[in-house]
Design an enzyme around this catalytic site. Structure first.
Site, PDB file in Angstrom:
ATOM      1  N   ASN A   9      43.992  47.379  48.972  1.00  0.00           N
ATOM      2  CA  ASN A   9      43.373  46.455  48.973  1.00  0.00           C
ATOM      3  C   ASN A   9      41.612  46.128  47.837  1.00  0.00           C
ATOM      4  O   ASN A   9      41.075  47.303  48.297  1.00  0.00           O
ATOM      5  CB  ASN A   9      42.508  46.174  49.996  1.00  0.00           C
ATOM      6  CG  ASN A   9      41.472  44.829  50.313  1.00  0.00           C
ATOM      7  OD1 ASN A   9      40.906  44.496  49.297  1.00  0.00           O
ATOM      8  ND2 ASN A   9      40.284  45.242  51.401  1.00  0.00           N
ATOM      9  N   LYS A  11      39.417  45.286  46.837  1.00  0.00           N
ATOM     10  CA  LYS A  11      38.052  44.623  47.366  1.00  0.00           C
ATOM     11  C   LYS A  11      37.718  44.025  45.637  1.00  0.00           C
ATOM     12  O   LYS A  11      37.840  43.130  44.989  1.00  0.00           O
ATOM     13  CB  LYS A  11      37.004  45.360  48.277  1.00  0.00           C
ATOM     14  CG  LYS A  11      37.949  46.395  48.885  1.00  0.00           C
ATOM     15  CD  LYS A  11      36.674  47.063  49.998  1.00  0.00           C
ATOM     16  CE  LYS A  11      38.178  47.509  50.893  1.00  0.00           C
ATOM     17  NZ  LYS A  11      37.588  48.179  52.316  1.00  0.00           N
ATOM     18  N   HIS A  95      40.681  40.006  56.718  1.00  0.00           N
ATOM     19  CA  HIS A  95      40.416  41.417  56.742  1.00  0.00           C
ATOM     20  C   HIS A  95      39.018  41.197  57.500  1.00  0.00           C
ATOM     21  O   HIS A  95      38.115  40.453  56.959  1.00  0.00           O
ATOM     22  CB  HIS A  95      39.833  41.598  55.185  1.00  0.00           C
ATOM     23  CG  HIS A  95      39.282  43.095  54.863  1.00  0.00           C
ATOM     24  ND1 HIS A  95      37.990  43.688  55.322  1.00  0.00           N
ATOM     25  CD2 HIS A  95      40.354  44.543  54.105  1.00  0.00           C
ATOM     26  CE1 HIS A  95      38.096  44.921  54.628  1.00  0.00           C
ATOM     27  NE2 HIS A  95      39.702  45.097  54.582  1.00  0.00           N
ATOM     28  N   GLU A  97      36.195  42.394  56.288  1.00  0.00           N
ATOM     29  CA  GLU A  97      34.913  42.395  55.936  1.00  0.00           C
ATOM     30  C   GLU A  97      34.411  40.543  55.964  1.00  0.00           C
ATOM     31  O   GLU A  97      33.417  39.527  55.700  1.00  0.00           O
ATOM     32  CB  GLU A  97      34.850  43.129  54.309  1.00  0.00           C
ATOM     33  CG  GLU A  97      34.776  44.517  54.589  1.00  0.00           C
ATOM     34  CD  GLU A  97      35.140  45.488  53.468  1.00  0.00           C
ATOM     35  OE1 GLU A  97      35.657  44.981  52.245  1.00  0.00           O
ATOM     36  OE2 GLU A  97      35.363  46.402  53.643  1.00  0.00           O
ATOM     37  N   GLU A 167      43.491  47.568  61.048  1.00  0.00           N
ATOM     38  CA  GLU A 167      42.279  48.540  60.611  1.00  0.00           C
ATOM     39  C   GLU A 167      40.811  48.894  61.130  1.00  0.00           C
ATOM     40  O   GLU A 167      39.901  47.694  61.647  1.00  0.00           O
ATOM     41  CB  GLU A 167      42.032  47.510  59.413  1.00  0.00           C
ATOM     42  CG  GLU A 167      42.702  47.228  58.306  1.00  0.00           C
ATOM     43  CD  GLU A 167      42.018  47.434  56.967  1.00  0.00           C
ATOM     44  OE1 GLU A 167      42.310  47.920  56.294  1.00  0.00           O
ATOM     45  OE2 GLU A 167      41.526  46.052  57.077  1.00  0.00           O
ATOM     46  N   GLY A 173      35.974  52.608  55.258  1.00  0.00           N
ATOM     47  CA  GLY A 173      35.258  52.971  53.972  1.00  0.00           C
ATOM     48  C   GLY A 173      34.654  54.154  54.600  1.00  0.00           C
ATOM     49  O   GLY A 173      33.450  54.000  53.743  1.00  0.00           O
ATOM     50  N   SER A 213      40.638  54.313  55.831  1.00  0.00           N
ATOM     51  CA  SER A 213      40.517  55.722  55.117  1.00  0.00           C
ATOM     52  C   SER A 213      41.731  56.603  55.305  1.00  0.00           C
ATOM     53  O   SER A 213      41.881  57.579  55.551  1.00  0.00           O
ATOM     54  CB  SER A 213      39.150  56.554  55.933  1.00  0.00           C
ATOM     55  OG  SER A 213      37.695  55.821  55.515  1.00  0.00           O
TER      56      SER A 213
HETATM   57  C1  PEP Z   1      40.520  47.981  53.616  1.00  0.00           C
HETATM   58  O1  PEP Z   1      39.876  47.568  52.595  1.00  0.00           O
HETATM   59  O2  PEP Z   1      41.414  47.508  54.656  1.00  0.00           O
HETATM   60  C2  PEP Z   1      40.295  49.954  54.035  1.00  0.00           C
HETATM   61  C3  PEP Z   1      40.482  50.167  55.051  1.00  0.00           C
HETATM   62  O3  PEP Z   1      39.696  50.473  53.020  1.00  0.00           O
HETATM   63  P1  PEP Z   1      39.518  51.755  52.987  1.00  0.00           P
HETATM   64  O4  PEP Z   1      40.962  53.088  52.593  1.00  0.00           O
HETATM   65  O5  PEP Z   1      38.275  52.574  51.801  1.00  0.00           O
HETATM   66  O6  PEP Z   1      38.791  52.246  54.513  1.00  0.00           O
END
Ligand code: PEP
Length: 251
Positions: A9, A11, A95, A97, A167, A173, A213
């Site tokens: 992703n 973003k 997601h 976000e 997630e 992040g 992460s």
């Molecule tokens: C994500 O954007 O879905 C995500 C898991 O980000 P990160 O790997 O940076 O934690």
């Protein structure tokens, strides 16, 4: 029996030229990997520039969101047919976000999943609890509500292409990855909810990705767990070498 999926992703990162440079770096590093479904999700404006660069690489293209109507007076939205037209085969939906900053709810997520499926796109349906919800002991309650809400009204056949991404919001992040045990526990629970809703066969077949992460150093442990079928990767997907080493977790 479940082919692993490693999805990046991107973003709100990467212009067209930056995206093409990343694919140029990534593609040779994942050539010949056919035991893993590889997906990258750039911003909308970059989608049409990528199919030519991805041809023959085995890397699939995803959008990061979709709207549920085909067309109409919906300023700023993009429909499933338009994503297909831009070369996408997958789409991330719900997601955290988008839930956090753009008002996505289980109801809008459900409409988007249905529209994506109708438009022949593979939804990557994201769910996950916040830190507050985990600390209050509500993780399973939240996951059950999100799974049931997001999949409401789907038959087993309609559901078949769906990929779920667990997630935990506190792990996205933050550099704070869920432990292998925490992730496995949540994945097994989610698979159980799918079994309740759509039957054991659907639950056995659905790929459930972990996101939060994921890095080259922790992917192997996560992928060693029985209900973890892949990863949705944010930060570590922005560099070809780190994403490729996640894709090659099994080597
Ligand atoms: C994500 O954007 O879905 C995500 C898991 O980000 P990160 O790997 O940076 O934690």
């Amino acid at each position: 029996m479940r082919k692993p999926v490693i999805a990046g992703n991107w973003k709100l990162y990467k212009t067209k030229d930056e995206a093409l440079a990343l694919i140029e770096e990534l593609a040779p590093l994942v050539t010949g990997v056919d035991s893993v479904e590889i997906v990258v999700a750039p911003v909308f404006t970059v989608l049409p520039a990528l199919p030519a660069a991805l041809a023959g690489t085995g890397i699939n293209l995803a959008a990061q969101d979709v709207f549920w109507e085909e067309e109409g007076a919906y300023t700023g939205e993009v429909s499933p047919r338009m994503l297909l037209d831009a070369g996408a085969s997958h789409v991330i939906i719900g997601h955290s976000e988008r839930r956090q900053y753009f008002g996505e709810t289980d109801t809008t997520v459900n409409k988007k999943i249905k529209a994506a499926l109708k438009g022949a796109l593979v939804p990557i349906f994201c769910i996950g609890e916040t830190l507050e919800e985990r600390e209050a002991g509500n993780t399973f309650k939240v996951l059950e509500r999100q799974v049931k809400g997001g999949l409401e009204g789907l038959s087993e056949t309609q559901f078949a292409p769906v990929i779920i991404a667990y997630e935990p919001v506190w792990a996205i992040g933050t550099g704070k990855v869920a432990t292998d045990d925490q992730a496995q526990e949540a994945h097994a629970f989610i698979r159980g909810v799918v079994a309740q809703l759509l039957g054991k066969d659907a639950a056995d077949k659905v790929r459930i990705l972990y996101g939060g992460s994921v890095k080259p150093e922790n992917v192997k442990g996560l992928m060693g767990r029985p209900d973890i079928d892949g990863a949705l990767v944010g930060g570590a997907s922005l560099k070809g070498a780190s994403f490729a080493s996640i894709v090659r977790f099994g080597e």
